[in-house]
Design a protein around this motif. Structure first.
Motif, mmCIF file in Angstrom:
data_model
loop_
_atom_site.group_PDB
_atom_site.id
_atom_site.type_symbol
_atom_site.label_atom_id
_atom_site.label_comp_id
_atom_site.label_asym_id
_atom_site.label_seq_id
_atom_site.Cartn_x
_atom_site.Cartn_y
_atom_site.Cartn_z
ATOM 1 N N PHE A 19 17.695 11.504 -5.377
ATOM 2 C CA PHE A 19 18.075 10.262 -4.713
ATOM 3 C C PHE A 19 16.850 9.452 -4.282
ATOM 4 O O PHE A 19 15.913 9.988 -3.698
ATOM 5 C CB PHE A 19 18.920 10.622 -3.479
ATOM 6 N N ALA A 52 13.007 16.840 6.487
ATOM 7 C CA ALA A 52 13.864 18.008 6.261
ATOM 8 C C ALA A 52 14.910 17.815 5.168
ATOM 9 O O ALA A 52 15.517 18.781 4.706
ATOM 10 C CB ALA A 52 14.545 18.394 7.574
ATOM 11 N N MET A 53 15.162 16.564 4.779
ATOM 12 C CA MET A 53 16.077 16.275 3.656
ATOM 13 C C MET A 53 15.371 15.225 2.818
ATOM 14 O O MET A 53 15.665 14.039 2.873
ATOM 15 C CB MET A 53 17.415 15.780 4.198
ATOM 16 N N ALA A 54 14.423 15.684 2.029
ATOM 17 C CA ALA A 54 13.348 14.796 1.575
ATOM 18 C C ALA A 54 13.629 14.046 0.270
ATOM 19 O O ALA A 54 12.990 13.035 0.001
ATOM 20 C CB ALA A 54 12.065 15.609 1.437
ATOM 21 N N ALA A 55 14.528 14.555 -0.589
ATOM 22 C CA ALA A 55 14.789 13.951 -1.915
ATOM 23 C C ALA A 55 13.473 13.808 -2.697
ATOM 24 O O ALA A 55 12.879 14.809 -3.067
ATOM 25 C CB ALA A 55 15.561 12.655 -1.779
ATOM 26 N N VAL A 58 9.498 10.643 -0.443
ATOM 27 C CA VAL A 58 8.856 9.356 -0.126
ATOM 28 C C VAL A 58 8.623 9.165 1.372
ATOM 29 O O VAL A 58 7.585 8.639 1.789
ATOM 30 C CB VAL A 58 9.669 8.166 -0.718
ATOM 31 N N ASP A 77 14.274 20.237 0.740
ATOM 32 C CA ASP A 77 15.506 19.672 0.180
ATOM 33 C C ASP A 77 16.174 20.802 -0.587
ATOM 34 O O ASP A 77 15.514 21.515 -1.351
ATOM 35 C CB ASP A 77 15.222 18.498 -0.763
ATOM 36 N N LEU A 106 19.588 23.095 5.117
ATOM 37 C CA LEU A 106 18.903 22.673 6.350
ATOM 38 C C LEU A 106 18.919 23.743 7.446
ATOM 39 O O LEU A 106 17.904 23.994 8.100
ATOM 40 C CB LEU A 106 19.563 21.392 6.883
ATOM 41 N N ASP A 124 17.806 13.158 7.276
ATOM 42 C CA ASP A 124 18.253 11.953 6.562
ATOM 43 C C ASP A 124 19.311 12.312 5.512
ATOM 44 O O ASP A 124 19.046 12.273 4.308
ATOM 45 C CB ASP A 124 17.010 11.325 5.898
ATOM 46 N N TYR A 132 25.012 18.357 10.797
ATOM 47 C CA TYR A 132 23.655 18.911 10.885
ATOM 48 C C TYR A 132 23.160 19.064 12.322
ATOM 49 O O TYR A 132 22.075 19.585 12.559
ATOM 50 C CB TYR A 132 22.681 18.029 10.081
HETATM 51 C C1 LIG Z 1 19.863 10.614 1.566
HETATM 52 S S1 LIG Z 1 18.962 11.793 0.679
HETATM 53 C C2 LIG Z 1 17.374 11.773 1.454
HETATM 54 C C3 LIG Z 1 16.612 10.538 1.186
HETATM 55 C C4 LIG Z 1 15.156 10.578 1.567
HETATM 56 N N1 LIG Z 1 14.943 11.107 2.904
HETATM 57 C C5 LIG Z 1 14.558 9.194 1.428
HETATM 58 O O1 LIG Z 1 14.140 8.569 2.445
HETATM 59 O O2 LIG Z 1 14.497 8.709 0.289
HETATM 60 C C6 LIG Z 1 19.626 13.297 1.249
HETATM 61 C C7 LIG Z 1 18.981 14.520 0.629
HETATM 62 O O3 LIG Z 1 19.426 15.652 1.373
HETATM 63 C C8 LIG Z 1 19.617 16.738 0.484
HETATM 64 N N2 LIG Z 1 20.589 17.625 1.140
HETATM 65 C C9 LIG Z 1 21.930 17.425 1.273
HETATM 66 N N3 LIG Z 1 22.471 18.411 2.009
HETATM 67 C C10 LIG Z 1 21.455 19.241 2.364
HETATM 68 C C11 LIG Z 1 21.384 20.424 3.149
HETATM 69 N N4 LIG Z 1 22.478 20.942 3.712
HETATM 70 N N5 LIG Z 1 20.184 21.006 3.319
HETATM 71 C C12 LIG Z 1 19.066 20.484 2.751
HETATM 72 N N6 LIG Z 1 19.073 19.371 1.990
HETATM 73 C C13 LIG Z 1 20.248 18.744 1.800
HETATM 74 C C14 LIG Z 1 20.112 16.118 -0.796
HETATM 75 O O4 LIG Z 1 19.781 16.949 -1.903
HETATM 76 C C15 LIG Z 1 19.374 14.770 -0.814
HETATM 77 O O5 LIG Z 1 18.220 14.839 -1.617
#
Ligand SMILES: C[S@@+](CC[C@H](N)C(=O)[O-])C[C@H]1O[C@@H](n2cnc3c(N)ncnc32)[C@H](O)[C@@H]1O
Length: 374
Positions: A19, A52-55, A58, A77, A106, A124, A132
């Motif tokens: 993402f 912590a949810m880095a995709a 960035v 992630d 997470l 995020d 969360y």
């Molecule tokens: C909205 S995106 C993050 C976007 C990023 N922070 C940015 O600024 O571009 C959410 C991310 O959280 C990850 N994700 C979703 N559920 C999760 C979980 N329970 N634990 C860890 N990562 C998770 C997804 O794989 C996704 O890449």
């Protein structure tokens, strides 16, 4: 297929199944300023932070490259695609030495480090932040620190489905003209409840709404005796307009002809002294040759926030009030000046260009609008 985009000082490889939202660029710039402000406030220029949810990574990458206040970034992630993408992007930005990358759910991730290391954690997710909150607060084994949360489930928070809102967030609302304000306060109430359960007191520092994102920035501290339930309560719509009352006092409210909205966070959610520090920082970043343009809008946004005062938890929208009483809408500045000259509190809301927070009753506001029109 992959491609590289530039955002701030970072170069980010965007890969399939990972993402990346270019519209969140502004909100990441605000994050950079927030981190620099943490460094200044706590007097530490070697922060340890977690994306912590880095995709693509960035966020953490920009935080590191642009704040100049970070020693180490922990990325996480649970997606394997994201994990690979983060590693690529760290190489691209020469950050392998200053980063640790994990790929866990997470809850597992936070419990692994017990949150002890992290001065700041950015959470995020897609959609609601609610699932969360317990994983974060139950696993933090740190006395104090900073958190940022994103929530994008605006459809629910804005009460499109009132039953879903009640079920998920434990809140009843009525139709208002300031649902984004309510959304911020509903999320904060839920953060407050879960943080309190784990003995943490929260101090909201900033909340923003942009492009369907709500972002909440706060400080937390383990200090159960400081948890104050007067922060929580109801906004109500009565015969004379909006009012508010804390849950501690709600029994005293005569609820005949009153409609309650809540329970929700009632106190300020903007810390004006913290945001002033952010504003100074963003002006300095605006001067930087390579990234100045990123911070122009941030400065403008923070300046709007600095003239607001979120101690009044409801907003009157001039366009709607004037439409109801069938008069043309006067300039908002004139209305605020008039309210203040009569001894009322009156602030321009940063959320809506025609929004006013005032302790004047709706009757008095209408009287003033009619007078200004004459
Ligand atoms: C909205 S995106 C993050 C976007 C990023 N922070 C940015 O600024 O571009 C959410 C991310 O959280 C990850 N994700 C979703 N559920 C999760 C979980 N329970 N634990 C860890 N990562 C998770 C997804 O794989 C996704 O890449």
């Amino acid at each position: 297929m992959s491609r590289v985009v530039e955002e701030g000082l970072s170069k980010i490889m965007i890969m399939d199944n990972v993402f990346y939202n270019p519209l969140a660029r502004f909100n990441r710039s605000v994050g950079v300023v927030f981190i620099k402000a943490i460094g200044k406030i706590i007097g530490k220029q070697s922060l340890i932070i977690s994306d912590a949810m880095a995709a693509t990574g960035v966020r953490g990458i920009r935080y590191y490259l642009e704040s100049g206040s970070i020693e180490k970034v922990y990325f996480n992630d649970m997606s394997k695609y994201a994990y690979k993408c983060i590693l690529k992007n760290l190489s691209l930005n020469h950050m392998r030495e200053v980063s640790i990358v994990n790929s866990f759910d997470l809850e597992r991730y936070i419990s692994l480090y017990k949150g002890i290391l992290f001065d700041f954690v950015d959470v995020d997710p897609f959609g609601s932040v609610l699932p969360y909150l317990s994983p974060i607060f139950s696993n933090l084994k740190r006395r104090e620190g900073f958190l940022a949360f994103t929530s994008t489930d605006l459809m629910t928070l804005c009460g499109i489905n009132l039953e879903a809102l009640k079920r998920k967030y434990g809140v009843s609302i009525i139709k208002t003209d300031f649902c984004h304000e309510l959304a911020i306060r509903i999320i904060l109430k839920n953060i407050f409840s879960i943080a309190s359960y784990y003995d943490y007191v929260i101090y909201p520092l900033l909340a923003t709404f942009e492009n369907q994102y709500i972002r909440i920035y706060l400080r937390y501290r383990k200090s159960p005796s400081k948890i104050d339930f007067r922060n929580i309560g109801y906004i109500y719509m009565g015969e004379r307009g909006y009012g508010y009352i804390s849950i501690e006092d709600v029994e005293m409210l005569d609820i005949t002809n009153v409609r309650l909205i809540g329970p929700m966070w009632l106190s300020r959610y903007i810390d004006l002294s913290f945001v002033s520090v952010m504003n100074e920082i963003s002006s300095r970043l605006f001067e930087e040759p390579k990234i100045g343009s990123e911070y122009k809008l941030v400065g403008r946004y923070l300046s709007k926030i600095l003239i607001d005062d979120t101690s009044i938890p409801y907003i009157y929208r001039l366009s709607k009030v004037c439409k109801n009483i069938k008069i043309p809408q006067p300039p908002i500045r004139n209305v605020i000046d008039k309210l203040m000259s009569l001894g009322y509190k009156a602030y321009r809301s940063f959320l809506y260009p025609d929004g006013i927070r005032t302790n004047a009753s709706l009757d008095d506001l209408i009287k003033i609008l009619r007078e200004i029109k004459r």
